[in-house]
Write an enzyme that holds these catalytic residues in place. Structure first.
Site, PDB file in Angstrom:
ATOM      1  N   GLY A   1       9.895  28.389  24.587  1.00 44.03           N
ATOM      2  CA  GLY A   1      10.598  29.128  23.535  1.00 44.03           C
ATOM      3  C   GLY A   1      11.628  28.223  22.898  1.00 44.03           C
TER       4      GLY A   1
ATOM      5  N   GLY B   1      13.413  15.388  10.544  1.00 43.81           N
ATOM      6  CA  GLY B   1      14.426  16.431  10.455  1.00 43.81           C
ATOM      7  C   GLY B   1      14.312  17.398  11.603  1.00 43.81           C
ATOM      8  CG  HIS B   2      16.068  17.598  15.105  1.00 42.09           C
ATOM      9  ND1 HIS B   2      15.875  16.253  15.206  1.00 42.09           N
ATOM     10  CD2 HIS B   2      17.255  17.861  15.656  1.00 42.09           C
ATOM     11  CE1 HIS B   2      16.920  15.719  15.792  1.00 42.09           C
ATOM     12  NE2 HIS B   2      17.770  16.665  16.079  1.00 42.09           N
ATOM     13  CB  THR B   3      16.621  23.353  12.635  1.00 43.48           C
ATOM     14  OG1 THR B   3      15.867  22.936  11.503  1.00 43.48           O
ATOM     15  CG2 THR B   3      17.577  24.456  12.243  1.00 43.48           C
TER      16      THR B   3
ATOM     17  N   GLY C   1       4.273  13.384  15.185  1.00 43.20           N
ATOM     18  CA  GLY C   1       5.602  13.884  14.825  1.00 43.20           C
ATOM     19  C   GLY C   1       5.698  15.383  15.026  1.00 43.20           C
ATOM     20  CG  ASP C   2       6.592  17.612  12.532  1.00 43.84           C
ATOM     21  OD1 ASP C   2       7.751  17.349  12.201  1.00 43.84           O
ATOM     22  OD2 ASP C   2       5.605  17.455  11.793  1.00 43.84           O
TER      23      ASP C   2
ATOM     24  CB  THR D   1      11.648  16.838   6.204  1.00 43.09           C
ATOM     25  OG1 THR D   1      12.259  16.437   7.414  1.00 43.09           O
ATOM     26  CG2 THR D   1      12.129  15.933   5.089  1.00 43.09           C
ATOM     27  CB  THR D   2       8.346  18.394   2.998  1.00 48.44           C
ATOM     28  OG1 THR D   2       7.426  18.551   4.081  1.00 48.44           O
ATOM     29  CG2 THR D   2       8.769  16.937   2.896  1.00 48.44           C
TER      30      THR D   2
ATOM     31  NE  ARG E   1       5.785  20.693  11.373  1.00 51.06           N
ATOM     32  CZ  ARG E   1       6.827  21.208  12.008  1.00 51.06           C
ATOM     33  NH1 ARG E   1       6.656  22.070  12.984  1.00 51.06           N
ATOM     34  NH2 ARG E   1       8.041  20.853  11.680  1.00 51.06           N
TER      35      ARG E   1
ATOM     36  N   GLY F   1       8.784  18.495  18.717  1.00 52.23           N
ATOM     37  CA  GLY F   1       9.878  19.283  19.306  1.00 52.23           C
ATOM     38  C   GLY F   1      10.882  18.365  19.987  1.00 52.23           C
ATOM     39  CE  LYS F   2      10.341  12.879  17.372  1.00 53.03           C
ATOM     40  NZ  LYS F   2       9.148  13.515  16.810  1.00 53.03           N
TER      41      LYS F   2
ATOM     42  NE  ARG G   1      10.953 -12.761   3.271  1.00 56.92           N
ATOM     43  CZ  ARG G   1      10.111 -13.774   3.228  1.00 56.92           C
ATOM     44  NH1 ARG G   1      10.380 -14.860   3.884  1.00 56.92           N
ATOM     45  NH2 ARG G   1       9.021 -13.698   2.516  1.00 56.92           N
TER      46      ARG G   1
ATOM     47  CD  GLN H   1       9.377   9.388  11.125  1.00 56.93           C
ATOM     48  OE1 GLN H   1       9.781   8.309  11.517  1.00 56.93           O
ATOM     49  NE2 GLN H   1      10.119  10.168  10.361  1.00 56.93           N
TER      50      GLN H   1
HETATM   51  P1  IMP Z   1       6.633   8.828   4.890  1.00 53.50           P
HETATM   52  O1  IMP Z   1       7.248   8.596   6.207  1.00 53.50           O
HETATM   53  O2  IMP Z   1       7.441   9.737   3.988  1.00 53.50           O
HETATM   54  O3  IMP Z   1       6.242   7.550   4.192  1.00 53.50           O
HETATM   55  O4  IMP Z   1       5.261   9.635   5.108  1.00 53.50           O
HETATM   56  C1  IMP Z   1       4.127   9.022   5.727  1.00 53.50           C
HETATM   57  C2  IMP Z   1       3.384  10.009   6.617  1.00 53.50           C
HETATM   58  O5  IMP Z   1       4.189  10.320   7.743  1.00 53.50           O
HETATM   59  C3  IMP Z   1       3.054  11.350   5.948  1.00 53.50           C
HETATM   60  O6  IMP Z   1       1.818  11.811   6.457  1.00 53.50           O
HETATM   61  C4  IMP Z   1       4.177  12.256   6.423  1.00 53.50           C
HETATM   62  O7  IMP Z   1       3.800  13.612   6.427  1.00 53.50           O
HETATM   63  C5  IMP Z   1       4.367  11.730   7.837  1.00 53.50           C
HETATM   64  N1  IMP Z   1       5.707  11.972   8.364  1.00 53.50           N
HETATM   65  C6  IMP Z   1       6.831  11.266   8.109  1.00 53.50           C
HETATM   66  N2  IMP Z   1       7.868  11.750   8.802  1.00 53.50           N
HETATM   67  C7  IMP Z   1       7.400  12.767   9.546  1.00 53.50           C
HETATM   68  C8  IMP Z   1       7.996  13.639  10.515  1.00 53.50           C
HETATM   69  O8  IMP Z   1       9.191  13.548  10.844  1.00 53.50           O
HETATM   70  N3  IMP Z   1       7.154  14.552  11.067  1.00 53.50           N
HETATM   71  C9  IMP Z   1       5.845  14.625  10.754  1.00 53.50           C
HETATM   72  N4  IMP Z   1       5.247  13.844   9.869  1.00 53.50           N
HETATM   73  C10 IMP Z   1       6.023  12.911   9.275  1.00 53.50           C
END
Ligand code: IMP
Length: 422
Positions: A413, A39-41, A11-12, A298-299, A303, A14-15, A141, A222
């Site tokens: 960039g 999440g992306h900006t 994930g992350d 997102t959080t 990284r 740069g999609k 279900r 992801q």
């Molecule tokens: P969950 O998707 O919140 O259940 O998290 C499960 C795992 O996926 C964790 O290690 C998160 O940090 C990772 N994760 C979930 N979404 C992303 C994302 O968009 N980018 C990077 N890591 C992600």
């Protein structure tokens, strides 16, 4: 042309930037899995938009954007994103569609995610957004779908059944008071009314578009190694982030997919727990994290950073059927004396050339690197592949030959114009 875009690492990658570029060339843009864990900006002029659910293509006038059935939706987050668009004068009324089959993240999913994670000895490091528990209910279900909000009687029965079981679990296992039926019921019925104008049978809508030879971009969230099947389980997310997920998550048949584009960083990053063979030692890791601004959208979590892992990326090419590669954040490697590409692992004296499935092997595997000379930061950003420093070009060609897919885009960039097309 129907294109699936996937992340090739954890994930992350740069999609967001690639999606923004490709969105301009297609008619429909669809999210197919995940939820607001992604999440992306996107910056337009002096306004910054943060998207967790709505495809950022909504910023391009005339594009139709869908949240596919494979996505899990937190209504509160979706409302915030819609309000943000409305407040900024973006007209989306007839261009935004939500699949009636998409599942809803309920308040109990979010609490369960956090409480379960808190109790775990081996933590996954989830985003705490309720993603896992929501997908678990879908498979079990007992999930609640968008369409259920349009039918109060159905919704009532489902929610009653759910709360009966879940409140017992909350009380007995987590010493949590549980959830009040009326409150959740009323709140979600209200959400249902607000979403009603956008609810759609998106599978029909998209297949009609495909039949009319319109162009569709299916965007994955992801990355491949967070995929529930092919990722580094259990340190994964709960959906199918690989290209196969695009068909399940939209209702577009595999025979109608024309191309899969893979996105990866010129190095590797990971958020949360789990093995990461090429992770940098902490000093260099901190340096590269700051240089690459590697903090979650997102959080906000830092990284973990490491060298490019060609084993992972090659596996990703295979699993997704990737024919074209977008290499992101190449500029972050500028100014290093040497750069490294992991080409194999060593474990107990043996050389491993395939990405291991045994987590213990992956945790203890020692990367075998090909070391290559670095390149200086150039005073003027190049405007073509040829303009890159020869060592940077050699690095990219090395990746291309190991991954056996063609690099068609290199990002140097964050701005749209800092993109080299090949
Ligand atoms: P969950 O998707 O919140 O259940 O998290 C499960 C795992 O996926 C964790 O290690 C998160 O940090 C990772 N994760 C979930 N979404 C992303 C994302 O968009 N980018 C990077 N890591 C992600």
């Amino acid at each position: 042309m129907n294109i699936v875009l996937v992340g090739m690492q954890w994930g992350d990658e740069g999609k967001g930037k690639v999606i923004d570029i490709l969105s301009q060339k297609v008619d429909y843009i669809v999210r197919y899995q995940g939820g607001n864990n992604a999440g992306h900006t996107v910056v337009v002029g002096d306004k910054e938009y943060i998207f967790h659910l709505i495809p950022s293509g909504i910023l391009h006038a005339g594009k139709i954007c869908c949240i596919g059935n494979g996505v899990v939706i937190d209504p509160e987050v979706l409302l915030r994103e819609l309000d943000d668009l409305r407040n900024n004068g973006i007209d989306f009324a007839r261009r935004f569609k939500i699949s009636t089959l998409a599942h809803l993240i309920m308040p109990y999913h979010k609490n369960l995610d956090q409480l379960r994670e808190g109790k775990r000895k081996n933590k996954i490091g989830t985003t705490g957004r309720g993603i896992g528990p929501c997908y678990a209910d879908k498979i079990n279900r007992c999930g609640i779908r968008m369409i259920d909000l349009a039918n109060p009687a159905v919704f009532r029965d489902k929610l009653k059944d759910n709360l009966k079981e879940k409140n017992e679990i909350f009380k007995k296992v987590y010493q949590h008071p549980g959830f009040n039926f009326e409150k959740v019921y009323r709140q979600y019925l209200d959400y249902g009314k607000l979403f009603a104008p956008y609810m759609s049978n998106t599978a029909v809508l998209l297949n009609e578009a495909v039949d009319k030879k319109m162009d569709v971009l299916l965007e994955g969230a992801q990355g491949t190694f967070l995929d529930i099947d092919f990722g580094t389980y259990p340190f994964v997310t709960s959906s199918s982030a690989t290209s196969g997920g695009a068909c399940i998550g939209t209702g577009i048949s595999p025979v109608k997919i024309d191309k899969v584009v893979g996105v990866c960083k010129a190095y590797t990053t990971r958020v949360g727990e789990g093995p990461f063979p090429t992770e940098y030692a902490s000093g260099f890791g901190n340096f590269m994290r700051d240089k690459g601004k590697e903090f979650g959208a997102t959080t906000g979590r830092p990284r973990r950073c490491g060298w490019f892992d060609a084993l992972m990326a090659r596996e990703s090419v295979m699993l997704n059927g990737i024919s074209e590669l977008a290499i992101m954040k190449m500029d972050i490697l500028d100014g290093l004396d040497k750069v490294k590409v992991c080409i194999a692992y060593k474990y107990k004296g043996k050389t491993i050339k395939e990405f291991p499935h045994d987590l213990e092997v992956l945790s203890k595997a020692v990367p075998v690197y090909k070391e290559m000379p670095g390149w200086p930061t150039q005073d003027n950003k190049p405007s073509s592949f040829k303009g890159l420093h020869p060592n940077a070009r050699a690095y990219l060609l090395e990746l291309e030959s190991r991954l056996k897919a063609k690099i068609t885009m290199v990002s140097i960039g964050s701005a749209r114009e800092d993109t080299l097309f090949i």
